[in-house]
Structure formats: structure tokens, C-alpha cells
Design a protein around this motif. Structure first.
Motif, PDB file in Angstrom:
ATOM      1  N   GLN A  44      -2.263  -4.267   1.857  1.00 37.88           N
ATOM      2  CA  GLN A  44      -1.301  -3.431   1.161  1.00 37.88           C
ATOM      3  C   GLN A  44      -1.426  -3.611  -0.353  1.00 37.88           C
ATOM      4  N   GLU A  48      -2.388  -0.803  -3.127  1.00 38.43           N
ATOM      5  CA  GLU A  48      -1.520  -0.534  -4.274  1.00 38.43           C
ATOM      6  C   GLU A  48      -2.291  -0.664  -5.581  1.00 38.43           C
ATOM      7  N   ALA A  51      -4.464   2.318  -5.891  1.00 38.36           N
ATOM      8  CA  ALA A  51      -3.680   3.512  -6.214  1.00 38.36           C
ATOM      9  C   ALA A  51      -3.257   3.508  -7.676  1.00 38.36           C
ATOM     10  N   ASN A  52      -2.857   2.334  -8.185  1.00 31.04           N
ATOM     11  CA  ASN A  52      -2.447   2.257  -9.589  1.00 31.04           C
ATOM     12  C   ASN A  52      -3.625   2.396 -10.529  1.00 31.04           C
ATOM     13  N   ASN A 252       2.224   5.649 -11.507  1.00 29.70           N
ATOM     14  CA  ASN A 252       1.929   6.409 -10.291  1.00 29.70           C
ATOM     15  C   ASN A 252       3.032   6.293  -9.243  1.00 29.70           C
ATOM     16  N   ASN A 253       3.759   5.185  -9.256  1.00 34.49           N
ATOM     17  CA  ASN A 253       4.818   4.993  -8.262  1.00 34.49           C
ATOM     18  C   ASN A 253       5.990   5.954  -8.471  1.00 34.49           C
ATOM     19  N   TYR A 288      -5.112   9.763  -5.432  1.00 37.64           N
ATOM     20  CA  TYR A 288      -3.952   8.880  -5.326  1.00 37.64           C
ATOM     21  C   TYR A 288      -3.192   9.116  -4.026  1.00 37.64           C
ATOM     22  N   LEU A 289      -2.987  10.380  -3.671  1.00 41.04           N
ATOM     23  CA  LEU A 289      -2.259  10.685  -2.438  1.00 41.04           C
ATOM     24  C   LEU A 289      -3.017  10.180  -1.212  1.00 41.04           C
ATOM     25  N   THR A 292      -2.330   6.394  -1.113  1.00 43.55           N
ATOM     26  CA  THR A 292      -0.965   6.093  -0.691  1.00 43.55           C
ATOM     27  C   THR A 292      -0.757   6.425   0.780  1.00 43.55           C
ATOM     28  N   HIS A 293      -1.471   7.417   1.295  1.00 46.65           N
ATOM     29  CA  HIS A 293      -1.397   7.723   2.724  1.00 46.65           C
ATOM     30  C   HIS A 293      -1.897   6.543   3.549  1.00 46.65           C
ATOM     31  N   GLY A 295      -1.805   3.458   2.539  1.00 44.80           N
ATOM     32  CA  GLY A 295      -0.789   2.419   2.411  1.00 44.80           C
ATOM     33  C   GLY A 295       0.381   2.652   3.352  1.00 44.80           C
ATOM     34  N   GLN A 296       0.770   3.902   3.547  1.00 44.47           N
ATOM     35  CA  GLN A 296       1.864   4.205   4.468  1.00 44.47           C
ATOM     36  C   GLN A 296       1.475   3.882   5.902  1.00 44.47           C
TER      37      GLN A 296
END
Length: 408
Positions: A44, A48, A51-52, A252-253, A288-289, A292-293, A295-296
Motif C-alpha cells: 500500500q 501511495e 501515486a504521489n 494528488n490525495n 494516477y487513477l 489508486t485503483h 491501492g483500493q
């Protein structure tokens, strides 16, 4: 209670092998949970960080979505991002603005003429020249400058950072003439209101910070956006048109929050317009999406694994106590026959396993920092719940049945 505690400690010292086995079993369960937990958290954290690390860029464009050049972004829209008090300003960084207009360049030129006696003299006349004015706040705001690779010759003490200044500076195109003041400093005068006569109130002086030899920039000057925009109030009812606006997302968050605030004013590039004005806010956030997908999905996996790990702790508690209680039937029968009640037997057994789990719990909190105290406490409760179920089951067996089983 004191006697129960003393007997529990006495039994643990006497059955050292069983005590160590129970501690090892509980420690193994915690180690398993810590390993899975650590793996999930590290994955995770990696997602993150990735993503950042993705830079989300955005720009304002028209309904076609091709580019942002020349669309004349309305003042109420670009102020949302450019104005420090704007709704979207706290969410963006590296805002690049480009404005473009045609203003009048006022300059003096000396001509060689003759006087009444036909003697040669110099005559100074005021000249007007139509100039394309480009206002930017960084070289990245205009690809013509961004791709020059050193074609701009700056005066000493200035570089690309001049575009973020509020000083009246400019960069001249190849054929734009300049004058010199009494200190020998080059400058140009601009008529900021093309519909008025030249006066001190609507004239602005910009000092030359450098020149460029870029082809195609004839009759063109570059000026810091903030400096040029400050001149506009001189001209009544005159607003500097903004022809392109790009930016990067600061955090980004906060992307979802940014979208929710921006949607009422702009239309999404993929959705239907909410306003008649077809101004679109385009965000380059596909990478990025995607991250994050992932990460989800990891978070969902963690939510599924967590109750399974607690069930493992519950099962370990059941199996361990079943094995130990079977070997202690004779002891329990003797204690019961001497007058001890079921509650005392249960309390003594539960106290023993609490003493066994206590040092392991403290050890895990000190060693496995990725395990939160609530996670360790939850595993301890699951382990003790399994032990309690087994202890209650064995303690509820009637004394006569226990003695008969021993005789057999």
C-alpha cells in the motif's frame, strides 16, 4: 482470588513444556498476522508513493479539447485558479498563464531633414507601431519560449525567473526598437489603452531584460503576466484577455475534492456540460487513477484477510486448549472432588492463558511496529475467546462422568 493466581503460576512453572508450547502457538499466530499485515502495508505504501510521484497536469480548453490557445478564458473562470482567494487556487501549483493582445508601441525616431536655410538637421518624431504583446508567468506557459533552447539573450542579472516578477520588464522580438533613458537603460513605452490618446495615465514603460532571435516573433514582446496585468487598471473597462491556462495538482490525495469544487464552473471533458459556456477542465490523471485503483484493491484484500486472520487466532486458541485440557482431566477431576466449583476451575484456566498471552502481547507491540495496539488486542481477544469456549466446554462436564472416563 490470590489462591487461584498462585495455583495458576504454580501450574505454569510445573508444566513448563506446555506453557512454552502455548506461548509459541500464540506467538506464531501473531507472527503470521504481522507478516501479512507488513506485506499489505508495504504494498500500500509503495502504491501511495507511486501515486504521489505522478504529476497530474490540467488545463482549461474549449469544447473541442484540442488546445488552449486563443480561447479567451473568462475572468470569472480563470480567477478560480489564478487568484489567491479563488476556490481552486489552494489545490494547484505551478500555474502557467499566457495572455495575448495587440497594443501600441510608442517610440521616438530621428530623421535627417533640412531647415529653412537648407542646412541638414535632425528631427525627432513620435512613432506608433502595432505590437503583439504576450504576457506569461513562466517560460513553460508559452511553448515558443519553452522550446528555444537558449535562443533568448538575457541582460545581466535576469533569467527565466523574471516572468514571475512584478517588475516592468520585457523581452523584445528581433525587430522591435527600444530607447534609452538617462541612465543608459533600454526601455519601450506601450499605450495600454488603444482607444485613447497617449497620456501619462495610459502609458506604461517596460525595461528591456533581453532579446530573442526566434523566427516568427516579429513585432512581438514578452512581458511578465503580473507586471502587464498591473497596467490594465489604467485603461478604463479594459481587461487583459487570458488565452491559455495550465497547472499541476498540488496534492494528488485531494483530487476528488478538487473535481467536486471545479465541476460547477467547468464541464468535465468526458461528461455533459453543466453550463452554456463550453469551457472544459482537462486533467491528465489516467496514470494516477490506475494506481489508486490498485491501492483500493489492496485495501479490499486487507479487509477480507483481517477477519480470516482473527479466525486463525480463534482456531489456534481452541486447538491448543483442547490438547491441554484433555491431558488435565485427571487434575480437574481431583480438584472438583476436593470441593472446587466449576467457576474456580474456569477462572484458574482462563487466568493461566491470560498470563501466557501477556508477555507475548507486550513483545509483539515492541517488535512488530506495523501492528497497531488495536490489532494485537483483537488477536488476543480472538485467542482468548477460543480458549474460553474450550474451557467452558470441559468445565461443564459432570464430575461423575469425568471420574468414569478416568477409570476407563
Amino acid at each position: 482470588m490470590k489462591k487461584v493466581f498462585s495455583y495458576a503460576l504454580l501450574h505454569l512453572r510445573r508444566d513448563l513444556k506446555g506453557t512454552c508450547a502455548a506461548m509459541l502457538c500464540f506467538l506464531t499466530v501473531l507472527y503470521l498476522i504481522a507478516s501479512v499485515h507488513s506485506s499489505i502495508l508495504s504494498r500500500q505504501k509503495m502504491l501511495e508513493d507511486m501515486a504521489n510521484a505522478v504529476i497530474i497536469r490540467g488545463d482549461v480548453t474549449d469544447s473541442t479539447g484540442y488546445n488552449t490557445e486563443g480561447i479567451d478564458i473568462p475572468l470569472n473562470l480563470h480567477r478560480l485558479i489564478t487568484d489567491p482567494n479563488g476556490t481552486l487556487h489552494p489545490y494547484v501549483d505551478e500555474v502557467h498563464m499566457k495572455a495575448q493582445d495587440r497594443w501600441t508601441h510608442m517610440y521616438e525616431r530621428t530623421y535627417q531633414t533640412t531647415d529653412e536655410n537648407n542646412e541638414p538637421v535632425e528631427e525627432v518624431r513620435m512613432q506608433e507601431e502595432d505590437i503583439r504583446v504576450i504576457a506569461i508567468n513562466s517560460p513553460q506557459a508559452d511553448m515558443t519560449i519553452a522550446g528555444t533552447e537558449g535562443a533568448i539573450q538575457y541582460a545581466e542579472g535576469y533569467d527565466e525567473s523574471m516572468f514571475s516578477l512584478t517588475e516592468n520588464l520585457c523581452i523584445l522580438g528581433p525587430d522591435v526598437d527600444s530607447a534609452q533613458d538617462e541612465n543608459g537603460r533600454a526601455y519601450i513605452d506601450l499605450l495600454v489603452d488603444p482607444f485613447s490618446e497617449p497620456t501619462d495615465n495610459n502609458m506604461a514603460r517596460f525595461y528591456v531584460a533581453g532579446k530573442t532571435d526566434i523566427k516568427g516573433l516579429d513585432n512581438t514582446i514578452f512581458i511578465p503576466y503580473a507586471a502587464l496585468n498591473a497596467c490594465c487598471p489604467y485603461a478604463k473597462s479594459f481587461i487583459l484577455p487570458l488565452y491559455s491556462l495550465s497547472f499541476t495538482i498540488q496534492n494528488n490525495n485531494l483530487l476528488s475534492e478538487f473535481r467536486n469544487l471545479a465541476f460547477p464552473s467547468f464541464r468535465d471533458g468526458a461528461g455533459a456540460a453543466k453550463m452554456e459556456d463550453a469551457y472544459v477542465l482537462v486533467l491528465q490523471d489516467a496514470s494516477y487513477l490506475e494506481l489508486t485503483h490498485e491501492g483500493q484493491k489492496t485495501l479490499r484484500m486487507m479487509r477480507i484477510l483481517q477477519p480470516i486472520l482473527y479466525l486463525c487466532a480463534l482456531g489456534a486458541g481452541v486447538m491448543l486448549v483442547v490438547m491441554q485440557m484433555r491431558s488435565r482431566k485427571k487434575e480437574m477431576a481431583v480438584i472438583r472432588s476436593l470441593g472446587a466449583g466449576r467457576l474456580r476451575v474456569m477462572a484458574q484456566s482462563i487466568l493461566e492463558y491470560s498470563i501466557i498471552c501477556l508477555p507475548v502481547t507486550l513483545f509483539s507491540l515492541l517488535v512488530w511496529r506495523e501492528l497497531s495496539p488495536m490489532t494485537v488486542f483483537g488477536v488476543w481477544l480472538a485467542f482468548m475467546a477460543g480458549a474460553l469456549c474450550t474451557i467452558v466446554r470441559f468445565s461443564m462436564i459432570p464430575l461423575v462422568k469425568q471420574i468414569r472416563e478416568l477409570e476407563e
